[in-house]
Design a protein around this motif. Structure first.
Motif, short mmCIF file in Angstrom:
data_model
loop_
_atom_site.label_atom_id
_atom_site.label_comp_id
_atom_site.label_asym_id
_atom_site.label_seq_id
_atom_site.Cartn_x
_atom_site.Cartn_y
_atom_site.Cartn_z
N ALA A 22 0.84 -1.20 0.00
CA ALA A 22 0.00 0.00 0.00
C ALA A 22 0.87 1.25 0.00
CB ALA A 22 -0.94 -0.01 1.21
N LYS A 23 1.96 1.20 0.73
CA LYS A 23 2.91 2.33 0.75
C LYS A 23 3.55 2.51 -0.63
CE LYS A 23 4.05 1.74 5.65
NZ LYS A 23 5.11 1.37 6.62
N LYS A 24 3.89 1.39 -1.29
CA LYS A 24 4.46 1.46 -2.63
C LYS A 24 3.44 2.02 -3.62
CE LYS A 24 7.59 -2.46 -1.91
NZ LYS A 24 7.90 -3.85 -2.33
N LEU A 25 2.18 1.62 -3.44
CA LEU A 25 1.11 2.14 -4.29
C LEU A 25 0.99 3.65 -4.12
CD1 LEU A 25 -1.36 1.79 -6.17
CD2 LEU A 25 -2.72 1.33 -4.11
N LYS A 41 -5.51 1.40 -12.94
CA LYS A 41 -5.12 0.00 -13.14
C LYS A 41 -4.24 -0.50 -12.00
CE LYS A 41 -3.85 -1.00 -17.32
NZ LYS A 41 -3.01 -1.17 -18.54
N SER A 42 -3.35 0.37 -11.52
CA SER A 42 -2.48 -0.03 -10.41
C SER A 42 -3.29 -0.22 -9.12
CB SER A 42 -1.38 1.02 -10.19
OG SER A 42 -1.90 2.23 -9.65
N ILE A 43 -4.31 0.61 -8.92
CA ILE A 43 -5.19 0.46 -7.76
C ILE A 43 -5.94 -0.86 -7.82
CG2 ILE A 43 -7.28 1.37 -6.67
CD1 ILE A 43 -6.25 4.19 -7.37
N TYR A 44 -6.49 -1.17 -8.98
CA TYR A 44 -7.21 -2.44 -9.15
C TYR A 44 -6.28 -3.62 -8.92
CZ TYR A 44 -11.35 -0.13 -11.20
OH TYR A 44 -12.48 0.61 -11.42
N SER A 45 -5.05 -3.51 -9.39
CA SER A 45 -4.08 -4.58 -9.20
C SER A 45 -3.82 -4.82 -7.72
CB SER A 45 -2.76 -4.23 -9.90
OG SER A 45 -2.94 -4.07 -11.27
N TYR A 46 -3.68 -3.72 -6.99
CA TYR A 46 -3.48 -3.85 -5.55
C TYR A 46 -4.69 -4.48 -4.88
CZ TYR A 46 -2.89 -2.86 -0.64
OH TYR A 46 -2.81 -3.02 0.72
N PRO A 121 -15.84 -2.04 -11.15
CA PRO A 121 -15.44 -0.81 -10.46
C PRO A 121 -15.12 -1.02 -8.98
CG PRO A 121 -17.81 -0.84 -10.80
CD PRO A 121 -17.26 -2.03 -11.54
N LEU A 122 -14.65 0.06 -8.36
CA LEU A 122 -14.19 0.01 -6.97
C LEU A 122 -15.24 -0.53 -6.01
CD1 LEU A 122 -12.11 0.86 -4.74
CD2 LEU A 122 -13.32 3.06 -4.67
N ASN A 123 -16.47 -0.02 -6.08
CA ASN A 123 -17.48 -0.44 -5.12
C ASN A 123 -17.80 -1.93 -5.22
OD1 ASN A 123 -17.90 1.92 -3.64
ND2 ASN A 123 -19.32 2.75 -5.14
N GLU A 190 -9.41 -8.22 -25.38
CA GLU A 190 -8.46 -9.29 -25.16
C GLU A 190 -8.47 -9.61 -23.68
OE1 GLU A 190 -4.35 -8.13 -25.70
OE2 GLU A 190 -4.94 -6.03 -25.63
N ASN A 191 -7.81 -10.69 -23.31
CA ASN A 191 -7.76 -11.06 -21.90
C ASN A 191 -6.78 -10.15 -21.18
OD1 ASN A 191 -7.78 -12.24 -19.42
ND2 ASN A 191 -6.84 -14.16 -20.06
N THR A 192 -7.33 -9.11 -20.54
CA THR A 192 -6.46 -8.13 -19.88
C THR A 192 -6.29 -8.41 -18.39
OG1 THR A 192 -8.39 -6.70 -19.59
CG2 THR A 192 -6.99 -6.30 -21.51
N ALA A 193 -6.99 -9.43 -17.86
CA ALA A 193 -6.86 -9.71 -16.42
C ALA A 193 -5.42 -10.04 -16.06
CB ALA A 193 -7.79 -10.87 -16.05
N SER A 194 -4.78 -10.87 -16.87
CA SER A 194 -3.39 -11.24 -16.59
C SER A 194 -2.47 -10.04 -16.79
CB SER A 194 -2.95 -12.39 -17.50
OG SER A 194 -3.07 -12.04 -18.87
N LYS A 195 -2.82 -9.16 -17.73
CA LYS A 195 -2.00 -7.97 -17.96
C LYS A 195 -2.03 -7.03 -16.77
CE LYS A 195 -1.75 -7.74 -22.98
NZ LYS A 195 -1.86 -6.85 -24.16
N ILE A 196 -3.18 -6.96 -16.08
CA ILE A 196 -3.28 -6.12 -14.90
C ILE A 196 -2.31 -6.63 -13.83
CG2 ILE A 196 -4.78 -5.40 -13.00
CD1 ILE A 196 -7.07 -5.31 -14.98
N LYS A 197 -2.26 -7.95 -13.65
CA LYS A 197 -1.36 -8.54 -12.67
C LYS A 197 0.10 -8.28 -13.05
CE LYS A 197 -4.58 -12.18 -11.29
NZ LYS A 197 -4.83 -13.64 -11.23
N ILE A 198 0.41 -8.40 -14.35
CA ILE A 198 1.78 -8.14 -14.81
C ILE A 198 2.14 -6.68 -14.57
CG2 ILE A 198 3.25 -8.03 -16.86
CD1 ILE A 198 1.69 -10.47 -17.93
N PHE A 199 1.18 -5.79 -14.82
CA PHE A 199 1.40 -4.36 -14.60
C PHE A 199 1.78 -4.08 -13.15
CE2 PHE A 199 -0.30 -0.08 -13.66
CZ PHE A 199 0.36 0.65 -14.63
N TRP A 200 1.08 -4.75 -12.23
CA TRP A 200 1.36 -4.59 -10.80
C TRP A 200 2.77 -5.06 -10.48
CZ3 TRP A 200 -0.15 -2.56 -6.32
CH2 TRP A 200 0.28 -3.14 -5.13
N LYS A 201 3.16 -6.22 -11.02
CA LYS A 201 4.46 -6.79 -10.72
C LYS A 201 5.58 -5.89 -11.23
CE LYS A 201 2.98 -11.62 -10.47
NZ LYS A 201 3.09 -12.96 -11.10
#
Length: 205
Positions: A22-25, A41-46, A121-123, A190-201
């Motif tokens: 969370a601090k890194k975010l 996208k980074s928030i969703y990844s977290y 979304p967030l909620n 396209e399948n972006t779910a895995s891309k979100i995780k990669i973005f976070w990493k």
């Protein structure tokens, strides 16, 4: 640097790794180039990581969709994120927000699953029940965690961050049905779910 509490009102303590991430975010959101969609996208990844912890004490499961038949408030930025990940999907900018919705979310499938789960979304990412999911279909008081049940420090921070990004993007807010009226056609680009995780990493490795 933002400080976060580890306690969650009688529930399991938030793992230290989530506190550190969370601090890194927070550092990323404060210091990275101003691209609201990338920051969202980074928030969703977290939150994907945070929700692995939440699942250890909440009762939500796939197909449980009572919460999808109430108001679902989202920002215009979140609506734009959904739109950009699906073809044949165009958002409408609402002049006002509707309230007291009882019909299903336009993205709820006939089997009770979410058609845009990876881009919800967030909620939707921060509403969890601690007791029986059956109570969500009633007017009885019961224990919720997240969007309605009182956000933990980290989730409150994230809520404010999403609102701030939406303001930077000069967006409005409203119910998800206002942005996507009717029954939208859903075709993932396209399948972006895995891309979100990669973005976070990439950001936090």
């Amino acid at each position: 640097m933002k400080k976060f509490k580890t306690t969650t009102n009688g529930l399991p303590d938030i793992p230290q790794e989530l506190i550190e991430n969370a601090k890194k975010l927070d550092i990323f959101l404060q210091n990275s180039p101003n691209n609201p969609l990338n920051k969202l996208k980074s928030i969703y990844s977290y939150l994907d990581e945070y929700n692995q912890f939440v699942r250890t004490f909440t009762k939500c499961s796939s197909g449980c969709s009572h919460c999808c038949k109430h108001d679902v408030s989202i920002t215009q930025l979140e609506a734009r994120f959904i739109e950009e990940n699906y073809t044949q999907l165009s958002l409408v900018i609402p002049k006002s927000s509707s309230y007291g919705n009882k019909g299903s979310c336009p993205f709820l499938s006939n089997t009770g699953t979410c058609k845009i789960y990876s881009h919800r979304p967030l909620n939707c990412r921060t509403l969890h029940t601690i007791d029986s999911p059956k109570l969500c279909a009633t007017n009885k008081s019961h224990k919720l965690y997240g969007a309605v049940g009182g956000r933990a420090g980290i989730l409150k921070y994230i809520e404010m961050a999403v609102k701030s990004l939406n303001e930077i993007d000069k967006g409005t807010s409203g119910d998800i049905r206002d942005f996507f009226p009717g029954t939208p056609i859903i075709n993932p680009i396209e399948n972006t779910a895995s891309k979100i995780k990669i973005f976070w990493k990439k950001i936090f490795s």
